[in-house]
Design a protein around this motif. Structure first.
Motif, PDB file in Angstrom:
ATOM      1  N   GLU A 264       0.825  -1.212   0.000  1.00  0.00           N
ATOM      2  CA  GLU A 264       0.000   0.000   0.000  1.00  0.00           C
ATOM      3  C   GLU A 264       0.861   1.265   0.000  1.00  0.00           C
ATOM      4  N   LYS A 265       2.003   1.224   0.702  1.00  0.00           N
ATOM      5  CA  LYS A 265       2.905   2.377   0.713  1.00  0.00           C
ATOM      6  C   LYS A 265       3.516   2.603  -0.673  1.00  0.00           C
ATOM      7  N   VAL A 266       3.941   1.500  -1.298  1.00  0.00           N
ATOM      8  CA  VAL A 266       4.526   1.613  -2.636  1.00  0.00           C
ATOM      9  C   VAL A 266       3.488   2.136  -3.616  1.00  0.00           C
ATOM     10  N   LYS A 267       2.273   1.627  -3.501  1.00  0.00           N
ATOM     11  CA  LYS A 267       1.193   2.069  -4.383  1.00  0.00           C
ATOM     12  C   LYS A 267       0.905   3.556  -4.177  1.00  0.00           C
ATOM     13  N   TYR A 268       0.894   3.982  -2.917  1.00  0.00           N
ATOM     14  CA  TYR A 268       0.640   5.394  -2.608  1.00  0.00           C
ATOM     15  C   TYR A 268       1.721   6.290  -3.218  1.00  0.00           C
ATOM     16  N   PHE A 269       2.991   5.919  -3.005  1.00  0.00           N
ATOM     17  CA  PHE A 269       4.088   6.736  -3.533  1.00  0.00           C
ATOM     18  C   PHE A 269       4.093   6.734  -5.057  1.00  0.00           C
ATOM     19  N   ASN A 270       3.751   5.611  -5.650  1.00  0.00           N
ATOM     20  CA  ASN A 270       3.697   5.551  -7.112  1.00  0.00           C
ATOM     21  C   ASN A 270       2.638   6.507  -7.640  1.00  0.00           C
ATOM     22  N   GLY A 271       1.479   6.500  -7.001  1.00  0.00           N
ATOM     23  CA  GLY A 271       0.428   7.416  -7.422  1.00  0.00           C
ATOM     24  C   GLY A 271       0.817   8.873  -7.213  1.00  0.00           C
ATOM     25  N   TRP A 272       1.464   9.149  -6.090  1.00  0.00           N
ATOM     26  CA  TRP A 272       1.865  10.533  -5.815  1.00  0.00           C
ATOM     27  C   TRP A 272       2.921  11.001  -6.809  1.00  0.00           C
ATOM     28  N   LEU A 273       3.913  10.137  -7.077  1.00  0.00           N
ATOM     29  CA  LEU A 273       4.985  10.489  -8.016  1.00  0.00           C
ATOM     30  C   LEU A 273       4.437  10.719  -9.420  1.00  0.00           C
ATOM     31  N   THR A 274       3.501   9.866  -9.826  1.00  0.00           N
ATOM     32  CA  THR A 274       2.902  10.025 -11.161  1.00  0.00           C
ATOM     33  C   THR A 274       2.174  11.358 -11.258  1.00  0.00           C
ATOM     34  N   GLY A 275       1.438  11.684 -10.216  1.00  0.00           N
ATOM     35  CA  GLY A 275       0.687  12.932 -10.227  1.00  0.00           C
ATOM     36  C   GLY A 275       1.578  14.158 -10.225  1.00  0.00           C
ATOM     37  N   ILE A 276       2.605  14.183  -9.374  1.00  0.00           N
ATOM     38  CA  ILE A 276       3.478  15.365  -9.290  1.00  0.00           C
ATOM     39  C   ILE A 276       4.321  15.508 -10.546  1.00  0.00           C
ATOM     40  N   THR A 277       4.671  14.368 -11.173  1.00  0.00           N
ATOM     41  CA  THR A 277       5.456  14.450 -12.422  1.00  0.00           C
ATOM     42  C   THR A 277       4.627  15.099 -13.522  1.00  0.00           C
ATOM     43  N   ASP A 278       3.350  14.731 -13.584  1.00  0.00           N
ATOM     44  CA  ASP A 278       2.470  15.364 -14.580  1.00  0.00           C
ATOM     45  C   ASP A 278       2.378  16.858 -14.341  1.00  0.00           C
ATOM     46  N   ILE A 279       2.269  17.258 -13.090  1.00  0.00           N
ATOM     47  CA  ILE A 279       2.139  18.686 -12.755  1.00  0.00           C
ATOM     48  C   ILE A 279       3.411  19.438 -13.145  1.00  0.00           C
ATOM     49  N   ILE A 280       4.587  18.881 -12.798  1.00  0.00           N
ATOM     50  CA  ILE A 280       5.855  19.537 -13.103  1.00  0.00           C
ATOM     51  C   ILE A 280       6.081  19.660 -14.604  1.00  0.00           C
ATOM     52  N   GLN A 281       5.723  18.601 -15.350  1.00  0.00           N
ATOM     53  CA  GLN A 281       5.917  18.624 -16.798  1.00  0.00           C
ATOM     54  C   GLN A 281       5.014  19.640 -17.475  1.00  0.00           C
ATOM     55  N   LYS A 282       3.855  19.881 -16.878  1.00  0.00           N
ATOM     56  CA  LYS A 282       2.942  20.860 -17.450  1.00  0.00           C
ATOM     57  C   LYS A 282       3.372  22.288 -17.111  1.00  0.00           C
TER      58      LYS A 282
END
Length: 282
Positions: A264-282
């Protein structure tokens, strides 16, 4: 699990730094008349080698094999960059000193004025070279010149190679500690040489020298500084940004459900990283 969380914290520190400092993710680049000693028989000289981030000392390209000091990759898989390279003991000790410069009260990588002072510049000691020799000359002035040239010829390759090993340790430190966001990645290495000579008679002069090498944190004119421009002469801003970074990390960690499994921790961090990467790239 403790190692996992430490790795997570460092990863989050790097991301927090990216969010604080720039719109895009930062890239990490890997890289001595009469016989006997007399008053005034001591002289000193200073030289410097500048190594940009990810580069080697130019002089080291010629001197590495001659000096017998070559940084090389270590076989196997390692988490820390410093463990991926084979370096002399002084370079490893230099890496450890850099770590002390961010974790102790003597945080000289934040406030460079806490470093040692050599010739008006703030430095971190690296290594010391010592040696002896002899020259022939008809005058003391000629002997001084001959000694200077002899020592430069002897120590030049070693000094350049040592700077290259130090730069490898410095860049490994930069990669292992992405939370240290205020450094440029460039490094300037200085060497101050002290000579003492003795006139033995019959044109013969014997000498000894001590050459101290160091990382220059800031030169006397302020033209070279290990810190990024916005942090030069402003350690308070570094400390403030560190506080903001840590608050951001704690905010991210607070999103982990209480009692969460590793999955669950890995899943949470994966989701957070995916989301913040999209924000930074935009």
């Amino acid at each position: 699990m403790k190692n996992v969380m430490n790795t997570v914290r460092r990863t989050l520190a790097a991301i927090a730094v990216a969010a604080l400092l720039c719109p895009g993710l930062p890239s990490q680049e890997m890289r001595a008349c009469k016989a006997g000693y007399k008053t005034g028989s001591m002289m000193t000289e200073e030289e410097q080698i500048f190594i940009p981030a990810g580069k080697k000392a130019a002089a080291a390209e010629i001197g590495l094999s001659e000096a017998g000091i070559t940084p090389s990759l270590r076989e196997g898989n390692y988490i820390k960059w410093i463990n991926r390279v084979v370096l002399p003991d002084y370079a490893v000790a230099f890496y450890e000193t850099l770590e002390e410069g961010i974790s102790s009260e003597n945080n000289f990588l934040i406030d460079v004025e806490k470093g040692e002072i050599v010739n008006g510049q703030y430095v971190v000691p690296l290594a010391t070279l010592v040696g002896t020799g002899e020259v022939s000359s008809d005058s003391e002035e000629g002997a001084r010149s001959a000694i200077s040239e002899a020592v430069k010829k002897e120590t030049g390759p070693r000094r350049a190679a040592m700077a290259d090993c130090a730069a490898t340790a410095y860049q490994s430190f930069d990669r292992d500690h992405p939370e240290v966001f205020w450094l440029t990645g460039n490094s300037l290495y200085g060497a101050t040489t002290s000579f003492q000579y003795l006139y033995e008679g019959e044109r013969k002069y014997t000498y000894s020298y001590t050459q101290k090498m160091y990382l220059v944190l800031r030169d006397p004119d302020g033209n070279k500084d290990v810190r990024r421009d916005e942090y030069v002469n402003n350690p308070e801003k570094i400390l403030a940004d560190i506080e903001d970074r840590d608050k951001m990390i704690e905010s991210i960690l607070s999103g982990i459900p209480e009692g969460a499994s590793r999955y669950e921790k890995v899943k949470y961090f994966n989701g957070w990283l995916t989301g913040i990467t999209d924000i930074i790239q935009k």
